[in-house]
Design an enzyme around this catalytic site. Structure first.
Site, PDB file in Angstrom:
ATOM      1  N   HIS A   1      66.118  77.440  -9.893  1.00  0.00           N
ATOM      2  CA  HIS A   1      64.866  76.820  -9.367  1.00  0.00           C
ATOM      3  C   HIS A   1      65.156  76.553  -7.920  1.00  0.00           C
ATOM      4  CE1 HIS A   1      61.760  74.987 -12.087  1.00  0.00           C
ATOM      5  NE2 HIS A   1      61.837  76.471 -12.317  1.00  0.00           N
TER       6      HIS A   1
ATOM      7  N   HIS B   1      59.304  87.374  -8.927  1.00  0.00           N
ATOM      8  CA  HIS B   1      59.838  86.519 -10.014  1.00  0.00           C
ATOM      9  C   HIS B   1      59.672  87.139 -11.502  1.00  0.00           C
ATOM     10  CE1 HIS B   1      61.197  82.312 -11.066  1.00  0.00           C
ATOM     11  NE2 HIS B   1      60.457  82.535 -12.025  1.00  0.00           N
TER      12      HIS B   1
END
Lengths: 225, 749
Positions: free
Chosen positions: B88, B42
């Site tokens: 998300h 990430h």
């Protein structure tokens, strides 16, 4: 232009007043105690204090609202749109209350409003039916029978939700407001509260000037005062 | 340190060894936690970094000054546009409302951290089927729950924070069963000479913590987003953060006001990995260090450990460096808006981030080790079998239906193709009163920002099925389609942002697909002169059926010299003819219906390959559309996409009381009637025109493009498609509209 933490239509409305209506307008922070020197007040939409507790409940307790009450009592124009309407109802300056839409969802779309009473300075320039955007999750107007009787009897219902031709149908009354009520006036007629957003449609630049007749009510109310 | 400790944080043995080597000692627990988040996919992009080098801007940035939070496009008149997309997906799979809401909050923060006022949000959503029978009942039920929660989350956050959600797309496929994709994009506007930076500097300058207090939520959220979710996803729920849009609204106003004072040296959002990421990245970018005292951080619970404070992903927080002696100016602005602002440390010249808690040093790390030395991995990619099968697919195995009109009506009743009014009605798309072309009215949204006559056309687009079956072409198509969409509204496409969503990069087939499709995106952006200025990579997206459809979502920005020149996608009262603007396609495999919505949804066949675009012709097409709009020559424009030409024609009549007789054009490589209607041909744009202007329209068409008559409008409200005088399909528009309008609403009831 009254500003609370969480107001988010304040810039739009200020722009509308300044550029499209051509009046002097400025922000007033919620902690102000006095509105001396101002001819009128706009309480804009948004989510004051995040709508926490209840829409408009916390803003209704702020210092500036006492000054708004004095302004209302003096006959000067006050317009509350969307959250501004909720705040005016919370303070009792306008009757009734706004609760969650009937389908419990936020709705953003353009609806049609039927002008109910053209005797008011706020509505005198409005056509019979006008398309105005709405954007709210808690805009279902409710009031007790006694209040409704008074509102109807005194011509204080300014607008009702209708279809394109002015018909009052269940489908047009998308948020389930009692008697399709979209906007109401105070007893004296100088304070207007409404869930739709007339300030969003006062310029061809973004496609419509349908809200100008309502916004120009600031000048009509003042002329009558 | 016991291996299970660092392994539980997502670090490999080799990575831990590297950390020990870099530090010259065993790291503390807090230090390992910090490395683990910074070296997660990430934050560290360990699998994607080599491939992201396909993007010229990314490569330049990595070799030069480094990446800012979002790229900026200079649009002239002193104005700049910042934009970025972010995923998300993982939190939304577990807790859809908060997952989606905090996705919106995070991307908005990325934008105003640059000093830009957020003026629009967009989103791109993928879910499993919401219709009974398309998946097991409990799966369909869960999908509906996810749709409802995600849409409510986006609405709840975006509406409250006062940023309009102006455009987006939603589609459905069983590969997203239980694992949605939620990508949010934000666009902001700023003066180009007022860009805020994230690189800390000035030894002795105070480091200021801004925003909400830190709690125990979202600890290790970034690591979480870099793993495949297991069946017990609910146990990961504490990893999901909770959003407070009211706090964000105050943070926006306070930040923009504080930046205007000139007292802020640099600023960054505390997004993924919270205090760790912001202290490390700001130090690394500025070539400095920071001493931070965690005791001074505003906390929701006073007993938080240093580890928790460094790893928490509590929302609505930022970190700033102020010019020494001017910190009070910054603090005063934030306190006026009711936002915490507290000095928690100062800038040093050590290059190290030194963190203390209760008077003890709990972490002392070199910022660049965490920010820049994340190991990268390259996998030997292998073409998946389904790509070969798709190329070899025999389209003759698919019968031509007897009633093609009915087939068109059936497509209107497919959730992916039907109206998304149920969705966008829940988003405030007008707040800020700059939205000049609203959702449902055109191929992209058009904004008319105050202070300039220019207009901004924005759109986000992606088609995972095309990418799965033909990754390189699918990547190109995502870009050219997004560009064509903004050009249809009159916007000149100038820049892109991308959200890259894939399964595990450790799988050779997925890695190959990632590599090929990103190359397709990059090549198309190069040829279209729409550089990718920012983006996001999300891996490990696996649903019940394995990896999700590989989906690069392309956010595109187009500029209109005058916002009043915007063009919608619906026929107007002055329209009396339809024309088709296109270029010659050198290759139309499988009659143009391979991998099409028609093949997938009507025939239930998921195979074949999409038609490759010609990139330079697509650019020419966009330039021509922009000219036509600027000269006021066309009434509406709409491109042929999912559902083909017939579906595109029908969509132009959704709000009209008239109809049209269409003479289907001759296309090289197409011989079937169903292909004539439903082929998804790139570079085909329908123009609604007033016939008096046809001559002038023709004058604008350059060599390399062709303009052909397509249809004339009729008073009867029907769509009639003919080929060489023969009627191929006929549909009552009312029937089409009712299916199109009600499909999603009924599926979710």
């Amino acid at each position: 232009m009254i500003q609370f933490p969480g107001s988010n239509c304040d810039q739009d409305a200020l722009w509308s007043l300044r550029s499209d209506l051509g009046v002097k307008a400025e922000y007033v922070w919620h902690s102000e105690r006095s509105l001396d020197g101002f001819d009128g007040a706009f309480i804009p939409g948004g989510f004051t204090y995040g709508d926490y507790l209840r829409c408009g409940a916390i803003a209704g307790q702020s210092q500036v609202m006492q000054a708004i009450r004095e302004m209302a009592d003096s006959g000067r124009p006050v317009l509350g749109a969307c959250n501004g309407f909720q705040i005016l109802c919370e303070t009792g300056i306008l009757p009734g209350a706004l609760v969650q839409n009937i389908d419990q969802r936020f709705v953003c779309t353009t609806v049609h409003l039927r002008t109910e009473n053209r005797d008011s300075a706020w509505t005198t320039k409005c056509p019979d039916v006008l398309p105005i955007p709405v954007a709210h999750g808690e805009g279902r107007f409710v009031a007790d029978e006694e209040t409704l009787r008074k509102l109807n009897g005194d011509g204080r219902v300014a607008f009702r939700y209708c279809d394109e031709t002015g018909g009052l149908t269940d489908e047009a009354n998308f948020n389930g407001s009692v008697e399709s009520i979209a906007g109401v006036l105070n007893e004296r007629g100088n304070v207007l509260g409404m869930m739709p957003h007339p300030e969003r449609v006062t310029s061809k630049k973004i496609g419509s000037e349908a809200g100008l007749p309502i916004i120009s009510g600031f000048l009509s109310v003042l002329a009558n005062a | 340190m016991a291996p299970e400790v660092y392994r539980s944080m997502g670090l490999r043995d080799s990575e831990f060894e590297r950390i020990v080597e870099l530090m010259g000692r065993e790291p503390s627990l807090t230090e390992v936690g910090m490395f683990a988040v910074m070296w997660s996919e990430h934050c560290g992009y360990k699998y994607s970094r080599p491939i992201l080098n396909y993007f010229s801007k990314y490569k330049e940035a990595m070799e030069g000054e480094g990446l800012e939070n979002a790229g900026i496009v200079d649009i002239g008149d002193g104005w700049g546009i910042a934009m970025k997309v972010e995923s998300h997906n993982h939190p939304s799979a577990v807790e859809p409302y908060q997952g989606a809401a905090t996705g919106v909050g995070g991307i908005i923060r990325d934008i105003f951290t640059m000093g830009a006022r957020p003026i629009a949000c967009l989103n791109s959503l993928r879910f499993g089927p919401i219709r009974n029978g398309k998946a097991p009942d409990e799966v369909v039920k869960r999908n509906r729950f996810l749709v409802d929660g995600v849409v409510r989350g986006i609405a709840g956050y975006g509406n409250c924070v006062g940023v309009p959600t102006v455009a987006g797309e939603v589609s459905f496929h069983p590969r997203f069963n239980g694992r949605p994709l939620v990508n949010a994009m934000c666009v902001g506007i700023l003066r180009v000479d007022e860009v805020a930076t994230a690189g800390a500097g000035g030894v002795g300058n105070p480091v200021i913590y801004l925003g909400s207090a830190t709690g125990k939520d979202g600890i290790h959220g970034a690591t979480f987003a870099s793993e495949e979710l297991a069946d017990d996803d609910d146990s990961k729920r504490p990893n999901v953060q909770i959003g407070d849009p009211f706090a964000e609204k105050q943070l926006i106003e306070a930040t923009l006001e504080a930046l205007k004072t000139g007292a802020v040296h640099s600023i960054q959002d505390m997004g993924a990995a919270g205090l760790t990421c912001s202290t490390i990245e700001m130090s690394a970018k500025g070539d400095v260090g920071m001493d931070v005292n965690l005791d001074l951080v505003p906390m929701r619970e006073s007993d938080m450990t240093g580890y928790e404070l460094m790893l928490s992903e509590s929302q609505e927080r930022m970190l700033a460096v102020a010019h020494k002696g001017r910190e009070q100016e910054v603090i005063d602005v934030f306190e006026k808006w009711g936002v915490h602002a507290r000095v928690i440390g100062h800038v040093t010249d050590t290059g190290r981030v030194v963190v203390t808690r209760h008077g003890e040093v709990i972490a002392d790390v070199t910022a660049k080790h965490l920010a820049d030395m994340c190991p990268t991995y390259q996998i030997e990619g292998v073409e998946p079998e389904h790509c070969r099968l798709a190329r070899e697919f025999d389209i003759e195995s698919v019968p031509v239906p007897a009633d093609l009109g009915q087939a068109l009506l059936d497509l209107a009743d497919v959730p992916t193709l039907a109206s998304k009014e149920w969705v966008y009605r829940q988003y405030d798309h007008q707040v800020q009163t700059q939205t000049a072309l609203l959702p449902g009215d055109g191929d992209a949204a058009v904004l008319a920002p105050r202070g300039t006559n220019k207009g901004l056309a924005v759109k986000i687009d992606g088609n995972g099925l095309w990418v799965r079956l033909s990754p390189y072409v699918g990547g190109q198509l995502a870009v050219v389609e997004a560009a064509r969409n903004v050009a249809c509204t009159g916007g000149n496409p100038v820049a892109a942002t991308d959200g890259l969503n894939y399964g595990s990069p450790e799988d050779p087939g997925i890695y190959w697909t990632f590599d090929q499709s990103v190359k397709g995106v990059a090549d198309a952006c190069e040829a279209m002169r729409t550089p990718v200025i920012s983006g996001n990579v999300s891996f490990y997206n696996h649903g019940d059926l394995g990896e999700v459809l590989p989906t690069p979502m392309i956010g595109m920005l187009g500029i209109l010299e005058d916002a009043d020149h915007r063009i919608g996608g619906l026929v107007t009262d002055s329209t009396d003819v339809l024309l088709i603007l296109s270029y010659d396609l050198p290759e139309v495999p499988q009659e143009g219906i391979g991998a099409s919505a028609y093949l997938t949804e009507f025939h239930g066949v998921e195979n074949g390959v999409p038609v490759p675009p010609v990139l330079h012709s697509e650019r020419l097409l966009c330039d021509t559309l922009v000219k036509l709009a600027a000269h006021g020559l066309i009434e509406a424009a709409h491109d042929v996409s999912e559902g083909g030409l017939a579906f595109a024609v029908a969509e132009m009549f959704l709000k009209s009381n008239r109809g049209v007789v269409v003479d289907l054009p001759e296309v090289e490589g197409i011989r079937r009637d169903d292909s004539r209607l439903f082929a998804e041909l790139p570079g085909f744009v329908l123009l609604a025109v007033n016939s008096e202007k046809i001559g002038k329209v023709r004058e604008q068409i350059p060599e390399g493009l062709s303009l052909r008559p397509l249809g004339r409008l009729i008073e009867e409200r029907s769509l009639r498609f003919r080929y060489e005088e023969r009627e191929v399909a006929s549909v009552n528009i009312r029937d089409f509209v009712s299916r199109h309008k009600n499909c999603v609403v009924l599926a979710l009831k």
